[in-house]
Design a protein around this motif. Structure first.
Motif, PDB file in Angstrom:
ATOM      1  N   GLY A 103       1.688 -10.010  -1.836  1.00  0.00           N
ATOM      2  CA  GLY A 103       1.449 -10.978  -0.802  1.00  0.00           C
ATOM      3  C   GLY A 103       2.316 -11.136   0.430  1.00  0.00           C
ATOM      4  O   GLY A 103       1.846 -11.651   1.514  1.00  0.00           O
ATOM      5  N   SER A 104       3.462 -10.747   0.526  1.00  0.00           N
ATOM      6  CA  SER A 104       4.215 -10.528   1.520  1.00  0.00           C
ATOM      7  C   SER A 104       3.889  -9.926   2.826  1.00  0.00           C
ATOM      8  O   SER A 104       4.164 -10.457   3.809  1.00  0.00           O
ATOM      9  N   ARG A 105       3.099  -8.958   2.573  1.00  0.00           N
ATOM     10  CA  ARG A 105       2.967  -8.196   3.697  1.00  0.00           C
ATOM     11  C   ARG A 105       1.816  -8.721   4.343  1.00  0.00           C
ATOM     12  O   ARG A 105       0.834  -9.039   3.744  1.00  0.00           O
ATOM     13  N   SER A 106       1.746  -8.915   5.744  1.00  0.00           N
ATOM     14  CA  SER A 106       0.660  -9.416   6.497  1.00  0.00           C
ATOM     15  C   SER A 106      -0.460  -8.450   6.720  1.00  0.00           C
ATOM     16  O   SER A 106      -0.198  -7.350   6.749  1.00  0.00           O
ATOM     17  N   PHE A 107      -1.805  -8.966   6.995  1.00  0.00           N
ATOM     18  CA  PHE A 107      -2.768  -7.967   7.677  1.00  0.00           C
ATOM     19  C   PHE A 107      -2.291  -7.185   8.695  1.00  0.00           C
ATOM     20  O   PHE A 107      -2.636  -5.997   8.617  1.00  0.00           O
ATOM     21  N   ALA A 108      -1.282  -7.947   9.643  1.00  0.00           N
ATOM     22  CA  ALA A 108      -1.063  -7.000  10.730  1.00  0.00           C
ATOM     23  C   ALA A 108      -0.204  -5.916  10.390  1.00  0.00           C
ATOM     24  O   ALA A 108      -0.352  -4.746  10.830  1.00  0.00           O
ATOM     25  N   GLU A 109       0.707  -6.188   9.346  1.00  0.00           N
ATOM     26  CA  GLU A 109       1.634  -5.125   8.727  1.00  0.00           C
ATOM     27  C   GLU A 109       1.003  -4.081   7.999  1.00  0.00           C
ATOM     28  O   GLU A 109       1.310  -2.710   8.214  1.00  0.00           O
ATOM     29  N   ASP A 110       0.054  -4.466   7.222  1.00  0.00           N
ATOM     30  CA  ASP A 110      -0.640  -3.346   6.561  1.00  0.00           C
ATOM     31  C   ASP A 110      -1.597  -2.695   7.543  1.00  0.00           C
ATOM     32  O   ASP A 110      -1.683  -1.254   7.206  1.00  0.00           O
ATOM     33  N   VAL A 111      -2.073  -3.284   8.685  1.00  0.00           N
ATOM     34  CA  VAL A 111      -2.905  -2.361   9.509  1.00  0.00           C
ATOM     35  C   VAL A 111      -2.173  -1.394  10.283  1.00  0.00           C
ATOM     36  O   VAL A 111      -2.407  -0.319  10.689  1.00  0.00           O
ATOM     37  N   ARG A 112      -0.891  -1.972  10.770  1.00  0.00           N
ATOM     38  CA  ARG A 112      -0.021  -0.981  11.316  1.00  0.00           C
ATOM     39  C   ARG A 112       0.480   0.175  10.674  1.00  0.00           C
ATOM     40  O   ARG A 112       0.488   1.383  10.982  1.00  0.00           O
ATOM     41  N   GLN A 113       0.767  -0.152   9.245  1.00  0.00           N
ATOM     42  CA  GLN A 113       0.994   0.850   8.603  1.00  0.00           C
ATOM     43  C   GLN A 113       0.109   1.941   8.245  1.00  0.00           C
ATOM     44  O   GLN A 113       0.211   3.228   8.340  1.00  0.00           O
ATOM     45  N   GLY A 114      -1.241   1.373   7.939  1.00  0.00           N
ATOM     46  CA  GLY A 114      -2.330   2.572   7.618  1.00  0.00           C
ATOM     47  C   GLY A 114      -3.110   3.065   8.778  1.00  0.00           C
ATOM     48  O   GLY A 114      -3.182   4.440   8.751  1.00  0.00           O
ATOM     49  N   LEU A 115      -3.095   2.211   9.784  1.00  0.00           N
ATOM     50  CA  LEU A 115      -3.870   2.878  11.064  1.00  0.00           C
ATOM     51  C   LEU A 115      -2.639   3.744  11.777  1.00  0.00           C
ATOM     52  O   LEU A 115      -3.093   4.799  12.511  1.00  0.00           O
ATOM     53  N   GLY A 116      -1.332   3.413  11.539  1.00  0.00           N
ATOM     54  CA  GLY A 116      -0.269   4.293  12.422  1.00  0.00           C
ATOM     55  C   GLY A 116       0.334   5.388  11.628  1.00  0.00           C
ATOM     56  O   GLY A 116       1.246   5.964  12.004  1.00  0.00           O
ATOM     57  N   HIS A 117      -0.584   5.478  10.330  1.00  0.00           N
ATOM     58  CA  HIS A 117      -0.101   6.714   9.497  1.00  0.00           C
ATOM     59  C   HIS A 117      -0.323   8.107  10.281  1.00  0.00           C
ATOM     60  O   HIS A 117      -1.347   8.270  10.794  1.00  0.00           O
ATOM     61  N   SER A 118       0.427   8.759  10.096  1.00  0.00           N
ATOM     62  CA  SER A 118       0.537  10.255  10.760  1.00  0.00           C
ATOM     63  C   SER A 118      -0.616  11.091  10.187  1.00  0.00           C
ATOM     64  O   SER A 118      -0.974  12.198  10.767  1.00  0.00           O
ATOM     65  N   GLY A 119      -0.867  10.869   8.971  1.00  0.00           N
ATOM     66  CA  GLY A 119      -1.718  11.817   8.058  1.00  0.00           C
ATOM     67  C   GLY A 119      -3.116  10.978   8.392  1.00  0.00           C
ATOM     68  O   GLY A 119      -3.422  10.568   9.037  1.00  0.00           O
ATOM     69  N   GLN A 120      -3.713  10.969   6.996  1.00  0.00           N
ATOM     70  CA  GLN A 120      -5.019  10.162   6.934  1.00  0.00           C
ATOM     71  C   GLN A 120      -4.776   8.763   7.137  1.00  0.00           C
ATOM     72  O   GLN A 120      -4.000   8.284   6.566  1.00  0.00           O
TER      73      GLN A 120
END
Ligand code: AVI
Length: 329
Positions: free
Chosen positions: A17-34
């Protein structure tokens, strides 16, 4: 990085629960692959309402199959579990489908039921739905799955066994191997003799699955698309939803339905609150959900690997789905 390493981590994410929506979105959409977004973010108020609508679709038989098994075999399930028993349900939602089982358990002796939910609204619904049942005390726990389960386990008195309900094939929304990992974490909280009733959607013809996750009326598409709308609303992004299409496909090797959002044109999107600007090529997708389909052998293997033993198994034939009663060794 292999594709599977990058996909959504829905339920496991609920316990991080510690990771926020913004952080998860940054990680997932900023991913260099899929690119990906964890599927737990489907369930804002709009997404939860759309999911409820999916469960009513003739093409999506999963929820009705789960409900049929719990209703039809409630007495058999209860008979397989010696009292005294405390029940804890992971992600109970409104707990509508748990009613018959609780009634069967409460006919033997008064039963405490802990619905575990991160949504206070869902807990209130569960209390309203089940609070009036004779012999059932509803004690909601507003918490992530494992934290709630640990609290429920700590509250039982000596001699009481714990029955954990993990229904609706939510286990299928984990990444490969993480489903087993999650069962292992449940098992760590349990004592030998405690039980887990695990709902799993079973492998079935591909055409049937595609219809279930891409219904002609477009409800599943709206559910999927709402994820981008939610990012626009909450993270000040400028996704143009008209430049995306819903995609549902089946990976025959992994036995997994996948939902993606496919960019139909080249585009640049700014997600202000995630501090991110992304570029999408035409045809590029954002992976939003995995939904694994199981065989009985898969369940037996997962149970054995996590110090559970399969005691009983109930199947729905109309829509292949199973409830497995696993006993902690
Ligand atoms: C919640 N979960 C088990 C559903 C599933 O079938 O994987 C979510 C869902 N996704 C699309 N339709 C329903």
């Amino acid at each position: 990085m292999p594709r599977t390493a990058a996909i959504a981590r829905p339920s496991e994410g609920k316990d991080q629960g510690s990771r926020s929506f913004a952080e998860d979105v940054r990680q997932g959409l900023g991913h260099s692959g899929q690119k990906y977004v964890p599927c737990k973010y489907f369930y804002d108020a709009v997404g939860s309402a759309l999911f409820e609508a999916i469960t009513l679709l003739p093409e999506y038989g999963l929820t009705r199959a789960d409900q049929r098994i719990l209703t039809r075999y409630a007495d058999e399930i209860a008979a397989a579990l010696p009292p005294p028993l405390v029940v804890a349900e992971l992600g109970s939602g409104s707990a509508k489908k748990t009613r018959t089982l609780l009634e069967a358990l409460a006919r033997r002796q008064p039963t405490t039921y802990h619905p575990i939910e991160i949504s206070p609204a869902a807990l209130a619904l569960a209390e309203r739905e089940l609070g009036q049942l004779d012999g059932v005390s509803v004690r909601g726990l507003e918490a992530e799955y494992l934290e709630g389960l640990a609290r429920a386990a700590a509250r039982r008195t000596s001699g009481e066994r714990l029955l954990v309900l993990f229904l609706g094939s939510s286990i299928g929304n984990f990444n490969p191997d993480e489903d087993g990992e999650f069962l292992a974490r449940i098992r760590q909280i349990l004592e030998p003799g405690d039980a887990l009733l695990l709902g799993t959607d079973l492998v079935k013809p591909v055409a049937q699955l595609i219809q279930a996750y891409d219904d002609p009326g477009g409800v599943s598409a709206a559910f999927n698309m709402n994820l981008l709308a939610r990012i626009n609303r909450e993270l000040e992004a400028d996704f143009n939803l008209r430049q995306f299409e819903h995609q549902a496909l089946y990976d025959e090797t992994a036995h997994r339905m996948e939902m993606h959002l496919r960019a139909t044109t080249e585009q640049t999107v700014t997600i202000k609150k995630a501090g991110l600007v992304i570029h999408l090529r035409p045809g590029e997708t954002v992976w939003t959900e995995s939904s694994h389909k199981y065989t009985l052998a898969d369940v037996v293997r997962m149970a054995a690997a996590t110090r559970f033993e399969l005691a009983r198994h109930w199947r729905d034939e109309e829509w292949p789905f199973a409830e497995s009663l696993l006993i902690a060794k």
